[in-house]
Design a protein around this motif. Structure first.
Motif, PDB file in Angstrom:
ATOM      1  N   UNK A 295       0.817  -1.220   0.000  1.00  0.00           N
ATOM      2  CA  UNK A 295       0.000   0.000   0.000  1.00  0.00           C
ATOM      3  C   UNK A 295       0.852   1.272   0.000  1.00  0.00           C
ATOM      4  N   UNK A 296       2.169   1.108   0.055  1.00  0.00           N
ATOM      5  CA  UNK A 296       3.044   2.274   0.211  1.00  0.00           C
ATOM      6  C   UNK A 296       3.210   3.006  -1.117  1.00  0.00           C
ATOM      7  N   UNK A 297       2.928   4.296  -1.077  1.00  0.00           N
ATOM      8  CA  UNK A 297       3.103   5.135  -2.270  1.00  0.00           C
ATOM      9  C   UNK A 297       3.325   6.570  -1.826  1.00  0.00           C
ATOM     10  N   UNK A 298       4.279   7.227  -2.484  1.00  0.00           N
ATOM     11  CA  UNK A 298       4.602   8.612  -2.130  1.00  0.00           C
ATOM     12  C   UNK A 298       3.982   9.554  -3.169  1.00  0.00           C
ATOM     13  N   UNK A 299       4.195  10.832  -2.959  1.00  0.00           N
ATOM     14  CA  UNK A 299       3.837  11.815  -3.976  1.00  0.00           C
ATOM     15  C   UNK A 299       2.430  12.378  -3.812  1.00  0.00           C
ATOM     16  N   UNK A 300       2.013  13.129  -4.824  1.00  0.00           N
ATOM     17  CA  UNK A 300       0.712  13.805  -4.784  1.00  0.00           C
ATOM     18  C   UNK A 300      -0.354  12.846  -5.278  1.00  0.00           C
ATOM     19  N   UNK A 301      -1.024  12.201  -4.361  1.00  0.00           N
ATOM     20  CA  UNK A 301      -1.993  11.153  -4.714  1.00  0.00           C
ATOM     21  C   UNK A 301      -3.428  11.572  -4.431  1.00  0.00           C
ATOM     22  N   UNK A 302      -3.618  12.745  -3.821  1.00  0.00           N
ATOM     23  CA  UNK A 302      -4.974  13.248  -3.590  1.00  0.00           C
ATOM     24  C   UNK A 302      -5.269  14.353  -4.587  1.00  0.00           C
ATOM     25  N   UNK A 327      -9.601  16.238  -1.059  1.00  0.00           N
ATOM     26  CA  UNK A 327      -8.208  16.083  -0.604  1.00  0.00           C
ATOM     27  C   UNK A 327      -8.113  15.544   0.831  1.00  0.00           C
ATOM     28  N   UNK A 328      -9.244  15.576   1.567  1.00  0.00           N
ATOM     29  CA  UNK A 328      -9.203  15.111   2.955  1.00  0.00           C
ATOM     30  C   UNK A 328      -9.081  13.596   3.083  1.00  0.00           C
ATOM     31  N   UNK A 329      -9.346  12.860   2.012  1.00  0.00           N
ATOM     32  CA  UNK A 329      -9.344  11.393   2.104  1.00  0.00           C
ATOM     33  C   UNK A 329      -8.019  10.866   2.648  1.00  0.00           C
ATOM     34  N   UNK A 330      -8.099   9.977   3.637  1.00  0.00           N
ATOM     35  CA  UNK A 330      -6.904   9.386   4.231  1.00  0.00           C
ATOM     36  C   UNK A 330      -6.283   8.385   3.263  1.00  0.00           C
ATOM     37  N   UNK A 331      -7.133   7.525   2.682  1.00  0.00           N
ATOM     38  CA  UNK A 331      -6.653   6.521   1.727  1.00  0.00           C
ATOM     39  C   UNK A 331      -6.876   7.046   0.321  1.00  0.00           C
ATOM     40  N   UNK A 332      -5.822   7.028  -0.507  1.00  0.00           N
ATOM     41  CA  UNK A 332      -5.975   7.535  -1.878  1.00  0.00           C
ATOM     42  C   UNK A 332      -6.450   6.426  -2.825  1.00  0.00           C
ATOM     43  N   UNK A 333      -6.785   6.824  -4.035  1.00  0.00           N
ATOM     44  CA  UNK A 333      -7.390   5.864  -4.971  1.00  0.00           C
ATOM     45  C   UNK A 333      -6.406   4.772  -5.392  1.00  0.00           C
ATOM     46  N   UNK A 334      -5.119   5.081  -5.460  1.00  0.00           N
ATOM     47  CA  UNK A 334      -4.126   4.041  -5.773  1.00  0.00           C
ATOM     48  C   UNK A 334      -4.169   2.947  -4.716  1.00  0.00           C
ATOM     49  N   UNK A 335      -4.217   3.381  -3.455  1.00  0.00           N
ATOM     50  CA  UNK A 335      -4.243   2.416  -2.352  1.00  0.00           C
ATOM     51  C   UNK A 335      -5.548   1.621  -2.355  1.00  0.00           C
ATOM     52  N   UNK A 336      -6.655   2.302  -2.692  1.00  0.00           N
ATOM     53  CA  UNK A 336      -7.945   1.600  -2.725  1.00  0.00           C
ATOM     54  C   UNK A 336      -7.916   0.469  -3.750  1.00  0.00           C
ATOM     55  N   UNK A 337      -7.436   0.778  -4.955  1.00  0.00           N
ATOM     56  CA  UNK A 337      -7.439  -0.234  -6.017  1.00  0.00           C
ATOM     57  C   UNK A 337      -6.419  -1.341  -5.739  1.00  0.00           C
TER      58      UNK A 337
END
Ligand code: MN
Length: 423
Positions: A295-302, A327-337
């Protein structure tokens, strides 16, 4: 750099100030008119660009598009062409619409047939949705609901910061903006009663959400890597996950939401592409404790997208009842998928993945009546003088969203629905 996102671009099609649909947006949808059966179109200003007309009249030559690709009641086959192709088509549409391009601009006959005023079209569901999943990715929302239904000290369950919690929802009852929703009936257990009763929901609510739509089928047993998830996402819509809190509260243990949710969910008709949202990327909240490597990912994901909720009683004007942000979402869409598929679950073209209610840190930014009225304890006051704890028959909820950066403002159009009495 995606050329169609250039903030300097302007169109020969008039785009009113504050429009959701400048040339930098170009969202895709399915529409019909009095004369046309459902076909694919793109929004520009107050017009819909008819993609069947453009395709059949040579304006999209050289892109090797299958014949009839836009002459369909759903966008699934088009978005299944993959990111490279759909991006190239959006770039081509941008080229055709830009001020310095004469191909369509100076062809009055073609122009009149290709551009249809928005008030002459009816928008339909943009995709056939094989599967719908709803996440629970806003920490503020999860905390508020946990505080109310359980205990503020243990509001977040132990798994919440380790995985994006979600459940499988019902695809058959997802409807397009403008479709009325009947108040659901069901089992409710009044606080002062030992036994449940059967009656119309007394705690009918909305949920302010966004959702993404996937563009390919994957093989059962394979996973989408967190860094590659963007390539599987065609675009985003606004989503209202209508919820009957009293039905939900009685039924949800141990397997989660069921009839409190599956009586209807509303989608905005225009799919704003992930490409169009690239300029609005921001960093998400700091994640602690560290997530597992998959689930680890850096950068602008929101994405910095302002979300607004309006309540409109029958015959009265709208009151703004919430202002939140994607932008408030804790989990981003990359992590969701990545999480959704880590066990080998396959995804399909047109699947809908909703964010979960998006609440912000302050009471004015909560994404549901449950939170805004704190389960009925703090009524909301509307501009017509009335008050609400939950939704009444005749009330409409309208979700709107827009993003703004470097003088470019793009929006999603309305996601609205009106509550009708129980049948
Ligand atoms: Mn939801």
């Amino acid at each position: 750099m995606i050329k169609a996102n250039d903030p300097a671009l302007t169109s020969w099609v008039e785009v009113p100030k504050g429009s959701d649909f400048p040339i930098q947006n170009l969202p895709f949808g399915i529409f019909k008119t009095k004369y046309l059966s459902p076909v694919a179109g793109v929004a520009i200003g107050n017009f819909v660009l008819d993609l069947v007309y453009l395709h059949e009249n040579g304006f999209l030559d050289g892109y090797d598009l299958p014949s009839g690709i836009f002459n369909q009641p759903y966008l699934n086959d088009f978005i299944a062409l993959g990111k490279k192709k759909t991006r190239a088509i959006r770039e081509r549409l941008s080229e055709l619409l830009r001020l310095d391009n004469d191909e369509l601009k100076n062809n009055v006959g073609a122009r009149e047939l290709a551009l249809i005023p928005m008030d002459e079209v009816e928008m339909l569901l943009p995709v056939k949705i094989p599967n719908y999943t709803d996440f629970y990715s806003s920490e503020e929302h999860a905390y508020n609901v946990g505080s109310m239904f359980r205990d503020p000290k243990n509001a977040l369950l132990p798994n919440w910061k380790h995985l994006p919690v979600g459940y499988h929802g019902r695809a058959s009852s997802i409807v397009v903006s403008g479709t009325p929703i009947h108040r659901p009936k069901g089992q409710i257990k009044p606080a002062d009663s030992e036994l449940p009763v059967f009656c119309p929901s007394q705690k009918l609510d909305f949920e302010l959400e966004m959702a993404f739509i996937t563009n390919q089928n994957t093989r059962l047993g394979t996973s989408v890597p967190v860094h590659d998830a963007d390539n599987y996402i065609f675009g985003f819509v606004l989503f209202n996950d209508w919820s009957a809190r009293d039905i939900q509260q009685w039924e949800y243990v141990p397997l989660g939401p069921f009839l409190g949710k599956n009586f209807g969910s509303t989608l905005s008709p225009w799919i704003v592409t992930l490409d169009a949202l690239e300029p609005f990327r921001v960093k998400g909240p700091e994640q602690f404790p560290n997530v597992l490597p998959y689930l680890a990912i850096e950068g602008e994901r929101n994405f910095d997208i302002i979300l607004e909720v309006f309540l409109k009683p029958e015959g009265a004007s709208e009151t703004t009842i919430s202002r939140s942000n994607f932008k408030y979402l804790y989990w981003n869409v990359n992590q969701q998928l990545a999480h959704h598929t880590v066990n080998g679950c396959n995804i399909q073209v047109g699947d809908l993945y909703a964010s979960g209610t998006i609440s912000g840190p302050s009471p004015g930014s909560y994404g549901s009546m449950l939170e805004l009225s704190w389960n009925g304890q703090r009524p909301l006051h509307l501009t017509d003088g009335s008050a609400r704890t939950f939704l009444q028959d005749g009330d409409s909820i309208i979700l709107r969203a827009h993003a703004e950066h470097k003088g470019v403002r793009i929006g999603f159009g309305d996601c609205s629905g009106k509550i009708l009495p129980a049948t």
